[in-house]
Design a protein around this motif. Structure first.
Motif, PDB file in Angstrom:
ATOM      1  N   ALA A  32       0.833  -1.200   0.000  1.00  0.00           N
ATOM      2  CA  ALA A  32       0.000   0.000   0.000  1.00  0.00           C
ATOM      3  C   ALA A  32       0.862   1.242   0.000  1.00  0.00           C
ATOM      4  CB  ALA A  32      -0.924   0.000   1.211  1.00  0.00           C
ATOM      5  N   SER A  33       0.231   2.346  -0.365  1.00  0.00           N
ATOM      6  CA  SER A  33       0.953   3.619  -0.396  1.00  0.00           C
ATOM      7  C   SER A  33       0.131   4.680   0.317  1.00  0.00           C
ATOM      8  CB  SER A  33       1.198   4.046  -1.852  1.00  0.00           C
ATOM      9  OG  SER A  33      -0.046   4.240  -2.520  1.00  0.00           O
ATOM     10  N   GLY A  34       0.770   5.787   0.629  1.00  0.00           N
ATOM     11  CA  GLY A  34       0.070   6.951   1.163  1.00  0.00           C
ATOM     12  C   GLY A  34      -0.696   6.669   2.429  1.00  0.00           C
ATOM     13  N   GLU A  35      -1.938   7.231   2.470  1.00  0.00           N
ATOM     14  CA  GLU A  35      -2.733   7.113   3.694  1.00  0.00           C
ATOM     15  C   GLU A  35      -3.137   5.679   3.971  1.00  0.00           C
ATOM     16  OE1 GLU A  35      -7.142   8.168   1.740  1.00  0.00           O
ATOM     17  OE2 GLU A  35      -6.349   9.358   3.402  1.00  0.00           O
ATOM     18  N   ALA A  36      -3.286   4.863   2.930  1.00  0.00           N
ATOM     19  CA  ALA A  36      -3.632   3.462   3.130  1.00  0.00           C
ATOM     20  C   ALA A  36      -2.510   2.749   3.877  1.00  0.00           C
ATOM     21  CB  ALA A  36      -3.917   2.783   1.796  1.00  0.00           C
ATOM     22  N   GLY A  63      -0.783   3.109  -5.233  1.00  0.00           N
ATOM     23  CA  GLY A  63      -1.856   2.130  -5.292  1.00  0.00           C
ATOM     24  C   GLY A  63      -1.820   1.124  -4.151  1.00  0.00           C
ATOM     25  N   LEU A  64      -2.647   0.082  -4.343  1.00  0.00           N
ATOM     26  CA  LEU A  64      -2.754  -0.973  -3.343  1.00  0.00           C
ATOM     27  C   LEU A  64      -2.924  -2.298  -4.052  1.00  0.00           C
ATOM     28  CD1 LEU A  64      -4.702  -0.939  -0.047  1.00  0.00           C
ATOM     29  CD2 LEU A  64      -5.129  -2.821  -1.633  1.00  0.00           C
ATOM     30  N   SER A  65      -2.151  -3.307  -3.609  1.00  0.00           N
ATOM     31  CA  SER A  65      -2.265  -4.652  -4.170  1.00  0.00           C
ATOM     32  C   SER A  65      -2.114  -5.665  -3.057  1.00  0.00           C
ATOM     33  CB  SER A  65      -1.197  -4.882  -5.250  1.00  0.00           C
ATOM     34  OG  SER A  65       0.111  -4.785  -4.690  1.00  0.00           O
ATOM     35  N   VAL A  66      -2.610  -6.884  -3.312  1.00  0.00           N
ATOM     36  CA  VAL A  66      -2.557  -7.926  -2.281  1.00  0.00           C
ATOM     37  C   VAL A  66      -2.139  -9.253  -2.906  1.00  0.00           C
ATOM     38  CG1 VAL A  66      -4.328  -6.825  -0.860  1.00  0.00           C
ATOM     39  CG2 VAL A  66      -4.998  -8.517  -2.571  1.00  0.00           C
ATOM     40  N   GLU A  67      -1.567 -10.124  -2.066  1.00  0.00           N
ATOM     41  CA  GLU A  67      -1.254 -11.503  -2.453  1.00  0.00           C
ATOM     42  C   GLU A  67      -1.740 -12.426  -1.359  1.00  0.00           C
ATOM     43  OE1 GLU A  67       2.823 -12.180  -3.243  1.00  0.00           O
ATOM     44  OE2 GLU A  67       2.984 -10.628  -4.798  1.00  0.00           O
TER      45      GLU A  67
END
Length: 948
Positions: A866-870, A898-902
């Motif tokens: 994640a980036s920023g406030e996330a 952005g935001l990514s998940v695994e």
């Protein structure tokens, strides 16, 4: 398994609130308990000193079991009344019934025969109305509607009947009432005038005829002057009508001053026809013609024609003058309208305007639809059956130019479903516009500064409408309505207690004094007292020989329309107030109860008796078709109650946009049942997990609560504000959707889902668990109150479990006051970001589950980039991020954007107690099946949670 559960116990929830509602079996018990404990009295006692909010009940008619429209109406009212009670108002609800009028009298005639003595008829009607209102009352109670059921209002109450006479007197004192001859909607089956609201339109097949009216001898020079030609043949004009039965009563013709007319040579005669309609008219007659000249209608006013049956009987050898009138249309017919002033509103106005006296107007049709016996050629015939004989007479004179049949929309009686006519009779009217000469008479009443129409339209503009389009509908109806005929020729109703001079028809000079006497008499003995009274009870023997006692009764819409005077400021003035905050009825009441209440209120008080009007649509089946017994698509409230429960019906009403048609059927009800189950399951979880929580001793101060719990309190408080805003605008379908989403998504799909691990696995009295329970206690306190106006039985049942030591009903409570959460706005924003990230992770887990690589989410490990406030929000959770994601392990990495998940399956062992896959399972020989966290929660100091 039992040994393992005992060895490694979880804080398994327990509650007497069952998963299955069994509403059909259990709801009647709540109704009985409410009555036995006098719950409504307790609600009113709790609100005795509060500001009043009054929804005045529009009275249903006391005739027949309640139907789905009744249920919809009463449930909507009950939702609002309970809402206002919970907001802290004293929202007294006095249910009422409309008990006089034609339907009950007709029903008694069906049961006991016609031509009963008046006293017997009134006695039977009173008993029937009481019986029917009691049956309906039980139906309304079963829906969970609360109110003054032991003290309702009925328009047949002696005091209410008396107050209605007093209201009429006040209106007459202001000069609004007069007696006159006018065409009114008349039903041959009712043998009475009908109100506008009692008229419905449906198709009718009618004769259509074109009839020639020969020019009266001596009128030729006028025709020559108008058209500028020399006449060499006889002249006639032709009318077109769908009411052949009115031809014998013809007394004039109408032409439009601004339409062009032509003089056409058709062979033996010259015809005057509307220019635009001449060609089509001649085709109907099978004639060809040549236009000789043209003239505007204004030049033809005053021409005199002869009745088309003049040759058959001296009675018909009479004039039919041309009057100019703007209502003549050029879209169909001939451009000339025949005028029988007793049987058409426009005809009547036109003839009166042109000098006709009441005595000159022909009124051959009797109240039963039969021509008077002495009426030449057609006496004793039913007007509908006389058509062929009338056509034959016109053929004999050579004046029937064409005949046929057509199907068109026509007014019918809403009770008998039979065609109506306009029929001029002497009736009592409320004037909408300027005083007329008829009204001044002996009472010498003053004219008002504004006409009733002007003042009523101002009242419409000052009223708040829900939905907003209602203003246009009511405004148009008031703007265009004729004078209100308030008299009826029946027995079961409040009398017009008048004595009329036999010679002049004028009211007795002491009419107002007599009305006071009659009101006092009725208050002691009901309307029957007037029926029994003799003229000499009020007048001297000499006067009695000169006056007739009126037998007319008031229009039943006057009964219900005056309840703001007879009930709100009469029988129930202590419970209610004037004006009402709200009237709520079906959309047809723009021409019914809303309408009559507005007119009477304006006459009495100069304003409407309400500040707001709410209208709902009609109930239809799932395909949008009108419910009909013959079609078999009727859904009865009792059927829904017995199969699903009244709370399901209440939830359906609340879930449907009532401003349009309300669709109902089995498929829709099944969807509502599913929605209800989700709400009930959420309630059961809340109740079970607060069952061992006492807020007095176990509540955790706000500053010590875990952040997720503080978020839950802040979120629930913010949610309540939004729901109450929708409630206050009466947008119940929005409220219903929000409550269901809150239960299923915000709670069930997120907060409660995350909370289960902490509630079940941490030490029973630990800060982590008590913090969660504190939040749940606030959430439950608020949620129960929010659903109470809609799911009244369920909320009452749940409240009894949740607050066994509180008051005996949730309806003496007010909406929950949530504690203030410091930094609530920032907290809500932060957790919105976290919930979005969680949603992405859930999608990834679901993909792995579908691929067969993981089972439950706890079997999975994940990575969040994640980036920023996330990133900052997720980072603040530390290791507790895994509890939010409901995963055994979650790593957080900072990304550029952005935001990514695994997601992948965990290789660790599963803890047999908390089901997490974590290192350390099996490392303790004494408790090999437990993870380190469960070991410390069971046998150590307990884990520390600070976020989730």
């Amino acid at each position: 398994m039992a040994e393992e559960a005992a060895k490694y116990p979880l804080n398994l929830p327990d509650t007497p609130f069952p998963m299955r509602g069994n509403l059909p079996q259990r709801e009647p018990g709540w109704v009985a308990a409410w009555e036995e404990k006098k719950i409504y009295d307790r609600i009113m006692d709790a609100r005795r000193d509060a500001q009043k909010f009054i929804l005045h009940d529009g009275p249903p008619y006391a005739n027949g079991n309640i139907h789905i429209g009744h249920a919809t109406n009463k449930i909507l009212k009950d939702i609002i009344v309970k809402l206002k009670d919970l907001e802290g108002y004293c929202a007294a609800y006095v249910p009422g019934w409309d008990c006089h009028g034609m339907p009950i009298e007709v029903q008694i005639e069906k049961m006991h025969g016609k031509n009963l003595p008046v006293a017997e008829m009134q006695s039977l009607c009173r008993a029937y109305a009481m019986e029917q209102s009691k049956i309906q009352m039980e139906g309304f109670k079963r829906l969970g509607v609360l109110g003054y059921w032991d003290n309702p209002y009925r328009t047949l109450n002696f005091k209410t009947e008396a107050q209605e006479v007093r209201a009429l007197k006040k209106i007459m004192e202001k000069g609004y009432v007069y007696r006159g001859l006018k065409p009114v909607n008349w039903c041959f089956d009712c043998q009475s005038a009908l109100a506008e609201a009692e008229v419905e339109y449906k198709d009718k097949e009618s004769h259509v005829i074109d009839v020639a009216f020969p020019l009266m001898k001596g009128e030729e020079a006028k025709v020559e002057a108008a058209f500028g030609v020399k006449l060499e043949k006889p002249v006639a004009t032709v009318i077109w009508t769908t009411t052949p039965w009115t031809i014998p009563a013809n007394q004039a013709l109408n032409m439009h001053p601004e339409l062009e007319y032509v003089l056409v040579d058709v062979g033996e005669r010259l015809f005057i026809l509307g220019a635009d309609l001449a060609e089509e008219s001649l085709k109907r007659y099978g004639l060809e013609g040549k236009v000789l000249a043209k003239a505007m209608g204004e030049k033809l006013g005053g021409l005199v024609f002869r009745h088309p049956m003049a040759e058959l009987h001296p009675f018909y050898d009479r004039r039919s003058p041309v009057f100019l009138a703007d209502y003549v249309e050029s879209g169909a017919g001939t451009g000339i309208v025949h005028s029988a002033p007793a049987y058409g509103s426009d005809d009547f106005v036109s003839c009166k305007k042109n000098g006709f006296t009441n005595e000159e107007i022909l009124t051959p049709v009797m109240g039963d639809g039969i021509y008077a016996e002495d009426f030449p050629l057609f006496g004793g015939l039913n007007i509908w059956k006389a058509a062929e004989k009338i056509l034959d007479a016109l053929r004999v004179t050579g004046n029937l130019m064409a005949s046929g049949r057509m199907v068109h929309s026509y007014m019918h009686c809403w009770r008998h479903k039979t065609p109506l006519i306009y029929r001029a009779t002497s009736q009592w009217f409320v004037r909408m516009d300027e005083p007329t000469e008829d009204t001044k008479g002996v009472l010498n009443t003053p004219a008002q500064p504004k006409t009733l129409r002007q003042a009523a339209l101002e009242g419409v503009r000052a009223t708040k409408f829900t939905p907003s389009w209602g203003i246009n509908r009511l405004y148009a109806m008031i703007e265009n309505r004729p004078d209100w005929c308030i008299s009826r020729q029946r027995n079961w109703g409040v009398p017009l207690p008048f004595f009329l001079h036999k010679a002049t028809g004028e009211l007795h000079p002491r009419t107002f004094e007599i009305m006071d006497q009659v009101a006092d008499m009725i208050e002691k003995g009901g309307i029957e007292a007037w029926s029994r009274a003799k003229t000499t009870d009020f007048l001297t023997e000499e006067e009695a020989s000169q006056y007739d006692k009126s037998t007319d009764i008031l229009d039943v819409w006057f009964d219900s329309g005056s309840t703001h005077y007879t009930v709100m400021r009469g029988s129930h003035e202590k419970e209610l107030k004037w004006p009402a905050d709200l009237y709520l009825e079906g959309s047809d009441q723009h021409r019914g109860w809303f309408h009559s209440s507005l007119l009477i209120g304006t006459m009495l008080d100069g304003r409407p008796p309400y500040d707001g009007l709410l209208t709902h649509g009609f109930c239809v089946d799932e395909k949008g078709m009108k419910m009909s017994k013959s079609v078999g698509n009727v859904v009865a409230p009792s059927t829904v109650n017995e199969k699903f429960g009244a709370d399901i019906l209440r939830l359906w009403v609340a879930s449907t946009d009532y401003t349009a048609e309300l669709r109902l059927g089995n498929t829709i009800l099944k969807r509502v049942v599913e929605s209800y189950r989700r709400v009930r399951n959420t309630l059961r979880f809340l109740l079970a997990n607060t069952s061992d929580f006492d807020p007095k001793t176990d509540a955790v101060p706000m500053e010590e609560m875990l952040e997720l719990d503080r978020w839950a309190v802040a979120y629930a408080a913010d949610f309540q504000k939004k729901v109450l805003a929708e409630y206050d605008e009466y947008r119940f379908h929005n409220v219903s959707g929000m409550l269901q989403s809150f239960a299923a998504t915000d709670l069930g799909g997120f907060y409660l889902d995350v909370l289960k691990d902490r509630l079940y696995t941490t030490a029973p009295k630990s800060l982590a668990r008590r913090s969660a329970q504190t939040a749940l206690w606030h959430v439950t306190s608020g949620f129960l109150r929010l659903i109470a106006p809609i799911l009244s039985f369920t909320a009452e049942e749940a409240f009894a479990v949740f607050s066994p030591n509180a008051s005996e009903t949730i309806f003496t409570e007010t909406f929950w006051t949530y504690p203030e959460v410091p930094g609530a706005e920032a907290l809500l924003a932060k957790w919105e970001v976290i919930r979005n990230a969680r949603a992405e992770m859930q999608k990834a887990i679901e993909a792995e589950r579908e691929a067969g690589r993981v089972g439950s989410s706890l079997q999975a490990e994940g990575v969040v980039r994640a980036s920023g406030e996330a990133y900052e929000a997720l980072k603040s959770l530390g290791d507790e991020l895994r509890f939010v994601m409901i995963m055994s392990k979650v790593e957080l990495e900072e990304a550029a954007e952005g935001l990514s998940v695994e997601v992948k399956a965990s290789s660790e062992k599963k803890c047999e107690r908390c089901w997490h896959y974590v290192p350390g399972v099996g490392t303790d020989a004494e408790h090999p099946g437990l993870c380190p966290r469960c070991r410390t929660n069971l046998f150590g100091s307990g884990e520390v949670r600070r976020m989730a």
